[in-house]
Design a protein around this motif. Sequence first.
Motif, PDB file in Angstrom:
ATOM      1  N   LEU A 251      83.725 110.536  84.453  1.00  0.00           N
ATOM      2  CA  LEU A 251      84.108 109.143  84.675  1.00  0.00           C
ATOM      3  C   LEU A 251      83.836 108.283  83.441  1.00  0.00           C
TER       4      LEU A 251
ATOM      5  N   GLN B  85      81.060 107.718  81.982  1.00  0.00           N
ATOM      6  CA  GLN B  85      79.915 106.829  82.194  1.00  0.00           C
ATOM      7  C   GLN B  85      78.901 106.884  81.055  1.00  0.00           C
TER       8      GLN B  85
ATOM      9  N   PHE C   2      75.886 104.184  80.332  1.00  0.00           N
ATOM     10  CA  PHE C   2      75.321 102.917  80.786  1.00  0.00           C
ATOM     11  C   PHE C   2      74.641 102.199  79.629  1.00  0.00           C
ATOM     12  N   LEU C   3      74.931 100.923  79.522  1.00  0.00           N
ATOM     13  CA  LEU C   3      74.383 100.099  78.451  1.00  0.00           C
ATOM     14  C   LEU C   3      72.940  99.726  78.787  1.00  0.00           C
TER      15      LEU C   3
ATOM     16  N   GLY D  75      84.724  98.864  85.951  1.00  0.00           N
ATOM     17  CA  GLY D  75      83.616  99.817  85.798  1.00  0.00           C
ATOM     18  C   GLY D  75      82.262  99.181  85.580  1.00  0.00           C
ATOM     19  N   GLY D  76      81.782  98.486  86.575  1.00  0.00           N
ATOM     20  CA  GLY D  76      80.490  97.799  86.460  1.00  0.00           C
ATOM     21  C   GLY D  76      79.301  98.738  86.369  1.00  0.00           C
ATOM     22  N   GLY D  77      79.469  99.969  86.837  1.00  0.00           N
ATOM     23  CA  GLY D  77      78.369 100.938  86.764  1.00  0.00           C
ATOM     24  C   GLY D  77      77.155 100.456  87.528  1.00  0.00           C
TER      25      GLY D  77
ATOM     26  N   GLU E 163      85.363  99.467  90.618  1.00  0.00           N
ATOM     27  CA  GLU E 163      84.506 100.584  90.176  1.00  0.00           C
ATOM     28  C   GLU E 163      84.908 101.806  90.988  1.00  0.00           C
ATOM     29  N   ILE E 164      85.166 102.894  90.265  1.00  0.00           N
ATOM     30  CA  ILE E 164      85.691 104.097  90.918  1.00  0.00           C
ATOM     31  C   ILE E 164      84.585 104.947  91.534  1.00  0.00           C
TER      32      ILE E 164
ATOM     33  N   ASP F 280      90.291 102.860  91.706  1.00  0.00           N
ATOM     34  CA  ASP F 280      90.712 103.188  90.342  1.00  0.00           C
ATOM     35  C   ASP F 280      91.486 102.004  89.769  1.00  0.00           C
ATOM     36  N   PHE F 281      90.971 101.433  88.687  1.00  0.00           N
ATOM     37  CA  PHE F 281      91.677 100.308  88.071  1.00  0.00           C
ATOM     38  C   PHE F 281      93.122 100.674  87.727  1.00  0.00           C
TER      39      PHE F 281
ATOM     40  N   ASN G  65      82.693  97.105  79.974  1.00  0.00           N
ATOM     41  CA  ASN G  65      82.344  98.173  79.054  1.00  0.00           C
ATOM     42  C   ASN G  65      83.170  99.338  79.566  1.00  0.00           C
TER      43      ASN G  65
ATOM     44  N   PRO H 158      85.483 102.585  80.556  1.00  0.00           N
ATOM     45  CA  PRO H 158      85.381 104.047  80.479  1.00  0.00           C
ATOM     46  C   PRO H 158      86.274 104.520  79.327  1.00  0.00           C
TER      47      PRO H 158
ATOM     48  N   ILE I 136      89.697 106.440  79.374  1.00  0.00           N
ATOM     49  CA  ILE I 136      90.957 105.827  79.799  1.00  0.00           C
ATOM     50  C   ILE I 136      91.228 104.488  79.095  1.00  0.00           C
TER      51      ILE I 136
HETATM   52  N1  SAH Z   1      79.549  98.605  82.701  1.00  0.00           N
HETATM   53  C1  SAH Z   1      78.527  99.648  82.817  1.00  0.00           C
HETATM   54  C2  SAH Z   1      79.131 101.045  82.884  1.00  0.00           C
HETATM   55  C3  SAH Z   1      80.047 101.450  81.769  1.00  0.00           C
HETATM   56  S1  SAH Z   1      80.525 103.141  81.872  1.00  0.00           S
HETATM   57  C4  SAH Z   1      77.552  99.517  81.665  1.00  0.00           C
HETATM   58  O1  SAH Z   1      77.865  98.833  80.690  1.00  0.00           O
HETATM   59  O2  SAH Z   1      76.481 100.103  81.719  1.00  0.00           O
HETATM   60  C5  SAH Z   1      82.165 103.012  82.555  1.00  0.00           C
HETATM   61  C6  SAH Z   1      82.213 102.722  84.038  1.00  0.00           C
HETATM   62  O3  SAH Z   1      83.582 102.757  84.451  1.00  0.00           O
HETATM   63  C7  SAH Z   1      81.492 103.735  84.911  1.00  0.00           C
HETATM   64  O4  SAH Z   1      80.665 103.061  85.820  1.00  0.00           O
HETATM   65  C8  SAH Z   1      82.604 104.490  85.645  1.00  0.00           C
HETATM   66  O5  SAH Z   1      82.244 104.928  86.930  1.00  0.00           O
HETATM   67  C9  SAH Z   1      83.696 103.442  85.700  1.00  0.00           C
HETATM   68  N2  SAH Z   1      85.067 103.971  85.785  1.00  0.00           N
HETATM   69  C10 SAH Z   1      85.547 105.117  85.224  1.00  0.00           C
HETATM   70  N3  SAH Z   1      86.854 105.241  85.472  1.00  0.00           N
HETATM   71  C11 SAH Z   1      87.235 104.154  86.209  1.00  0.00           C
HETATM   72  C12 SAH Z   1      88.475 103.714  86.780  1.00  0.00           C
HETATM   73  N4  SAH Z   1      89.592 104.434  86.629  1.00  0.00           N
HETATM   74  N5  SAH Z   1      88.494 102.548  87.482  1.00  0.00           N
HETATM   75  C13 SAH Z   1      87.348 101.829  87.641  1.00  0.00           C
HETATM   76  N6  SAH Z   1      86.155 102.190  87.118  1.00  0.00           N
HETATM   77  C14 SAH Z   1      86.092 103.330  86.412  1.00  0.00           C
END
Ligand code: SAH
Length: 259
Positions: free
Chosen positions: A11, A13, A15-16, A39-41, A61-62, A86-87, A105, A107, A110
């Motif tokens: 995914l 991921q 994380f910041l 993707g708020g994570g 957030e997926i 899925d966005f 932030n 993914p 994609i």
């Molecule tokens: N914003 C967080 C996480 C960033 S990582 C931070 O800064 O720590 C990218 C995030 O996007 C992950 O949480 C992942 O699960 C999410 N993600 C991945 N593919 C996605 C999609 N197609 N649609 C929505 N969210 C997605």
Amino acid sequence: MSRGIRAKKSLGQHFLNDLGIARKIAEAVSGGGDVLEIGGGTGVLTQFLLEREDIRLWGVEIDRESVAYMKERFPDWANARLIEGDFLKMNIRERFPEGVKIAGNFPYNISSQIFFKVLENRDLVPEVVGMVQREVAQRIAEPPGSRTYGILSVLLQAWYDIEYLFTVSEGVFTPPPKVKSAVVRLRRNGVNELGCDEALFVKVVKAAFGQRRKMIRNALRAVFGDFGGAEHPLFADRAEKLSVAQFVELTNWVNEKIT
Ligand code: SAH
């Protein structure tokens, strides 16, 4: 591990951990209206976006586990405005008929697809503030002639003013990505019509970059035929040298020759 959630590679991921950077990203979003965080994570950026009283925050957030985590961390908000999904499959026009800014932030696996989706919905997306791989940030922000200038640069620069805001190093993420990152901001420019057939413009740009190392002449002939032997003054150039305006000019010329 970050806050009990194991990062899932599939995914994208990462994380910041740096709150200062998260805050800076949140502050780079301009005020007013709806903002969708992709993707708020675990909510590192989300928390600062939620502090902004001049925007209305949504999230998509997926990852089910992240969604569950955020529902515990920000219950009022997440239960009302965090969408699990899925966005790339989201119907922006249906959900945000009045338009929406996009932040996150992203993914990285994609990020190009996110920008192509933004382009498709450009009449609804006035601004994007996102963290991407540094190379992608350079690609979309740099002017013609640079090494990374490509299809996405031309298509995005046709409709958006693009700023490279700052570089972010690997070490501030868990797990660290393999490459450096950067934050970019895209704002819709004033252009509503390109001055050429827009579908053909996309075709011409893709054709021109399809054979990057070749001159425009050969790259376009490979897709459109030989134009009855006609020559355009830009034919001896390479795609990475051409500005949006020159691609518009070329598109109008191609249009004339093929119809
Ligand atoms: N914003 C967080 C996480 C960033 S990582 C931070 O800064 O720590 C990218 C995030 O996007 C992950 O949480 C992942 O699960 C999410 N993600 C991945 N593919 C996605 C999609 N197609 N649609 C929505 N969210 C997605």
